[in-house]
Scaffold this motif. Structure first.
Motif, PDB file in Angstrom:
ATOM      1  N   ASN A  50       0.829  -1.146  -0.009  1.00 41.76           N
ATOM      2  CA  ASN A  50      -0.015  -0.125   0.011  1.00 41.76           C
ATOM      3  C   ASN A  50       0.860   1.282   0.005  1.00 41.76           C
ATOM      4  OD1 ASN A  50      -2.264  -1.663   0.166  1.00 41.76           O
ATOM      5  ND2 ASN A  50      -1.967  -1.791   2.313  1.00 41.76           N
ATOM      6  N   GLN A  51       2.045   1.282  -0.724  1.00 33.62           N
ATOM      7  CA  GLN A  51       2.954   2.449  -0.757  1.00 33.62           C
ATOM      8  C   GLN A  51       2.343   3.385  -1.871  1.00 33.62           C
ATOM      9  OE1 GLN A  51       7.064   2.105  -0.688  1.00 33.62           O
ATOM     10  NE2 GLN A  51       6.707  -0.141   0.067  1.00 33.62           N
ATOM     11  N   GLN A  52       2.126   4.565  -1.572  1.00 27.01           N
ATOM     12  CA  GLN A  52       1.688   5.744  -2.618  1.00 27.01           C
ATOM     13  C   GLN A  52       2.634   6.385  -3.206  1.00 27.01           C
ATOM     14  OE1 GLN A  52      -1.157   7.765  -0.384  1.00 27.01           O
ATOM     15  NE2 GLN A  52      -2.548   6.182  -0.461  1.00 27.01           N
ATOM     16  N   ALA A  53       3.458   5.695  -4.089  1.00 25.65           N
ATOM     17  CA  ALA A  53       4.752   6.301  -4.990  1.00 25.65           C
ATOM     18  C   ALA A  53       4.389   7.745  -5.481  1.00 25.65           C
ATOM     19  CB  ALA A  53       4.990   5.281  -5.853  1.00 25.65           C
ATOM     20  N   THR A  54       3.087   7.754  -6.031  1.00 29.31           N
ATOM     21  CA  THR A  54       2.715   9.004  -6.787  1.00 29.31           C
ATOM     22  C   THR A  54       2.783  10.261  -5.804  1.00 29.31           C
ATOM     23  OG1 THR A  54       0.540   8.599  -6.418  1.00 29.31           O
ATOM     24  CG2 THR A  54       1.374   8.049  -8.554  1.00 29.31           C
ATOM     25  N   LEU A  55       2.579  10.143  -4.749  1.00 24.41           N
ATOM     26  CA  LEU A  55       2.860  11.241  -3.607  1.00 24.41           C
ATOM     27  C   LEU A  55       4.201  11.623  -3.374  1.00 24.41           C
ATOM     28  CD1 LEU A  55       0.093   9.939  -0.721  1.00 24.41           C
ATOM     29  CD2 LEU A  55      -0.309  11.771  -2.692  1.00 24.41           C
ATOM     30  N   ALA A  56       5.041  10.735  -3.715  1.00 23.43           N
ATOM     31  CA  ALA A  56       6.580  11.315  -3.673  1.00 23.43           C
ATOM     32  C   ALA A  56       7.201  11.614  -4.791  1.00 23.43           C
ATOM     33  CB  ALA A  56       7.232  10.208  -2.945  1.00 23.43           C
ATOM     34  N   GLY A  57       6.159  11.760  -5.815  1.00 20.57           N
ATOM     35  CA  GLY A  57       6.608  12.090  -7.451  1.00 20.57           C
ATOM     36  C   GLY A  57       7.350  10.929  -7.978  1.00 20.57           C
ATOM     37  N   SER A  58       7.134   9.387  -7.373  1.00 21.86           N
ATOM     38  CA  SER A  58       7.650   8.344  -8.267  1.00 21.86           C
ATOM     39  C   SER A  58       6.721   7.637  -9.021  1.00 21.86           C
ATOM     40  CB  SER A  58       8.323   7.577  -7.276  1.00 21.86           C
ATOM     41  OG  SER A  58       9.270   8.357  -6.634  1.00 21.86           O
ATOM     42  N   LYS A  59       6.889   6.780  -9.754  1.00 18.57           N
ATOM     43  CA  LYS A  59       6.190   5.650 -10.312  1.00 18.57           C
ATOM     44  C   LYS A  59       6.101   4.702  -9.487  1.00 18.57           C
ATOM     45  CE  LYS A  59       7.190   6.890 -15.053  1.00 18.57           C
ATOM     46  NZ  LYS A  59       7.545   6.475 -16.322  1.00 18.57           N
ATOM     47  N   ASP A  60       5.082   3.794  -9.546  1.00 19.84           N
ATOM     48  CA  ASP A  60       4.923   2.659  -8.660  1.00 19.84           C
ATOM     49  C   ASP A  60       5.338   1.613  -9.114  1.00 19.84           C
ATOM     50  OD1 ASP A  60       3.862   0.683  -6.904  1.00 19.84           O
ATOM     51  OD2 ASP A  60       1.933   0.626  -7.768  1.00 19.84           O
ATOM     52  N   TYR A  61       6.450   1.128  -8.888  1.00 20.57           N
ATOM     53  CA  TYR A  61       7.192  -0.239  -9.359  1.00 20.57           C
ATOM     54  C   TYR A  61       7.059  -1.288  -8.321  1.00 20.57           C
ATOM     55  CZ  TYR A  61      10.727   1.796  -6.270  1.00 20.57           C
ATOM     56  OH  TYR A  61      11.573   1.993  -4.903  1.00 20.57           O
ATOM     57  N   VAL A  62       6.767  -0.937  -7.138  1.00 25.96           N
ATOM     58  CA  VAL A  62       6.495  -2.084  -6.124  1.00 25.96           C
ATOM     59  C   VAL A  62       5.648  -3.073  -6.548  1.00 25.96           C
ATOM     60  CG1 VAL A  62       5.985  -2.564  -3.700  1.00 25.96           C
ATOM     61  CG2 VAL A  62       7.095  -0.314  -4.356  1.00 25.96           C
ATOM     62  N   SER A  63       4.576  -2.651  -7.222  1.00 29.19           N
ATOM     63  CA  SER A  63       3.450  -3.552  -8.009  1.00 29.19           C
ATOM     64  C   SER A  63       4.334  -4.636  -8.791  1.00 29.19           C
ATOM     65  CB  SER A  63       2.365  -2.847  -8.752  1.00 29.19           C
ATOM     66  OG  SER A  63       2.857  -2.532  -9.837  1.00 29.19           O
ATOM     67  N   VAL A  64       5.445  -4.475  -9.249  1.00 30.35           N
ATOM     68  CA  VAL A  64       6.318  -5.282 -10.405  1.00 30.35           C
ATOM     69  C   VAL A  64       6.896  -6.612  -9.444  1.00 30.35           C
ATOM     70  CG1 VAL A  64       8.239  -5.409 -11.706  1.00 30.35           C
ATOM     71  CG2 VAL A  64       6.790  -3.228 -11.805  1.00 30.35           C
ATOM     72  N   PHE A  65       7.023  -6.296  -8.139  1.00 29.22           N
ATOM     73  CA  PHE A  65       7.528  -7.412  -7.138  1.00 29.22           C
ATOM     74  C   PHE A  65       6.714  -8.511  -7.354  1.00 29.22           C
ATOM     75  CE2 PHE A  65       9.682  -4.403  -3.812  1.00 29.22           C
ATOM     76  CZ  PHE A  65      10.336  -3.665  -4.746  1.00 29.22           C
ATOM     77  N   LYS A  66       5.433  -8.405  -7.773  1.00 33.00           N
ATOM     78  CA  LYS A  66       4.714  -9.662  -8.015  1.00 33.00           C
ATOM     79  C   LYS A  66       4.919 -10.467  -9.118  1.00 33.00           C
ATOM     80  CE  LYS A  66       1.157  -7.545  -4.550  1.00 33.00           C
ATOM     81  NZ  LYS A  66      -0.028  -6.883  -4.630  1.00 33.00           N
ATOM     82  N   ALA A  67       5.824  -9.842 -10.050  1.00 37.96           N
ATOM     83  CA  ALA A  67       5.880 -10.525 -11.324  1.00 37.96           C
ATOM     84  C   ALA A  67       7.257 -11.610 -11.146  1.00 37.96           C
ATOM     85  CB  ALA A  67       6.287  -9.316 -12.473  1.00 37.96           C
ATOM     86  N   PHE A  68       8.023 -11.424 -10.119  1.00 39.64           N
ATOM     87  CA  PHE A  68       9.210 -12.073 -10.075  1.00 39.64           C
ATOM     88  C   PHE A  68       8.855 -13.602 -10.267  1.00 39.64           C
ATOM     89  CE2 PHE A  68      10.893  -8.961  -6.558  1.00 39.64           C
ATOM     90  CZ  PHE A  68      11.208  -8.245  -7.482  1.00 39.64           C
ATOM     91  N   ASP A  69       7.886 -14.133  -9.972  1.00 36.01           N
ATOM     92  CA  ASP A  69       7.510 -15.595  -9.935  1.00 36.01           C
ATOM     93  C   ASP A  69       7.289 -15.901 -11.562  1.00 36.01           C
ATOM     94  OD1 ASP A  69       7.345 -16.197  -7.600  1.00 36.01           O
ATOM     95  OD2 ASP A  69       5.171 -16.054  -7.187  1.00 36.01           O
ATOM     96  N   LEU A  70       6.844 -14.809 -12.374  1.00 33.84           N
ATOM     97  CA  LEU A  70       6.784 -14.991 -13.795  1.00 33.84           C
ATOM     98  C   LEU A  70       8.228 -15.128 -14.350  1.00 33.84           C
ATOM     99  CD1 LEU A  70       3.890 -12.519 -14.420  1.00 33.84           C
ATOM    100  CD2 LEU A  70       3.681 -15.228 -14.581  1.00 33.84           C
ATOM    101  N   TYR A  71       9.284 -14.371 -13.896  1.00 36.13           N
ATOM    102  CA  TYR A  71      10.561 -14.229 -14.476  1.00 36.13           C
ATOM    103  C   TYR A  71      11.253 -15.328 -13.710  1.00 36.13           C
ATOM    104  CZ  TYR A  71       9.527 -10.034 -16.736  1.00 36.13           C
ATOM    105  OH  TYR A  71       9.112  -9.038 -17.794  1.00 36.13           O
ATOM    106  N   GLU A  72      10.770 -16.103 -12.859  1.00 35.33           N
ATOM    107  CA  GLU A  72      11.347 -17.325 -12.171  1.00 35.33           C
ATOM    108  C   GLU A  72      12.623 -16.668 -11.426  1.00 35.33           C
ATOM    109  OE1 GLU A  72      12.593 -20.324 -15.195  1.00 35.33           O
ATOM    110  OE2 GLU A  72      10.687 -20.651 -15.652  1.00 35.33           O
TER     111      GLU A  72
END
Length: 118
Positions: A50-72
């Motif tokens: 539940n981080q809100q990266a946009t409030l800090a002026g950043s893009k949300d990349y934490v959601s990418v962490f859930k793709a780790f399994d897809l990349y083995e």
């Protein structure tokens, strides 16, 4: 197969360092390199949901962490001491990680052909 270990040490936001490390990890994994990730020091804060990266002026990349399994990317370690220092419990984390003592982290680093620190 080349073994790459990527170590994250910096807190979320303020720089693009972690995003660059994540991009490198996904790219390396897509070229069939065995990638392991280590989150230590303030970088364990990246693992909180539940981080809100946009409030800090950043893009949300934490959601990418859930793709780790897809990349083995199966080995994702979080430093036990860093979590304890920051008062974070394992069940508070956004993704499933292995909580690791310094000895296990050292072993992961020693096992890698290449270590990068972001």
């Amino acid at each position: 197969m080349k073994k790459v270990c990527i170590v994250f040490r910096h807190s979320p936001y303020g720089t693009t360092t972690t995003r660059e490390g994540i991009d490198f990890a996904l790219l390396s994994a897509s070229f069939e390199q065995q990638v392991s990730l280590v989150f230590c020091d303030e970088a364990v804060l990246h693992l909180l949901p539940n981080q809100q990266a946009t409030l800090a002026g950043s893009k949300d990349y934490v959601s990418v962490f859930k793709a780790f399994d897809l990349y083995e990317i199966d080995t994702v370690l979080a430093c036990k001491q860093s979590l304890e220092t920051l008062g974070i419990n394992q069940h508070e984390l956004a993704i499933d990680v292995q909580i690791a003592e310094a000895v296990a982290i050292s072993a992961a680093l020693a096992d890698a052909d290449e270590v990068l620190v972001f």
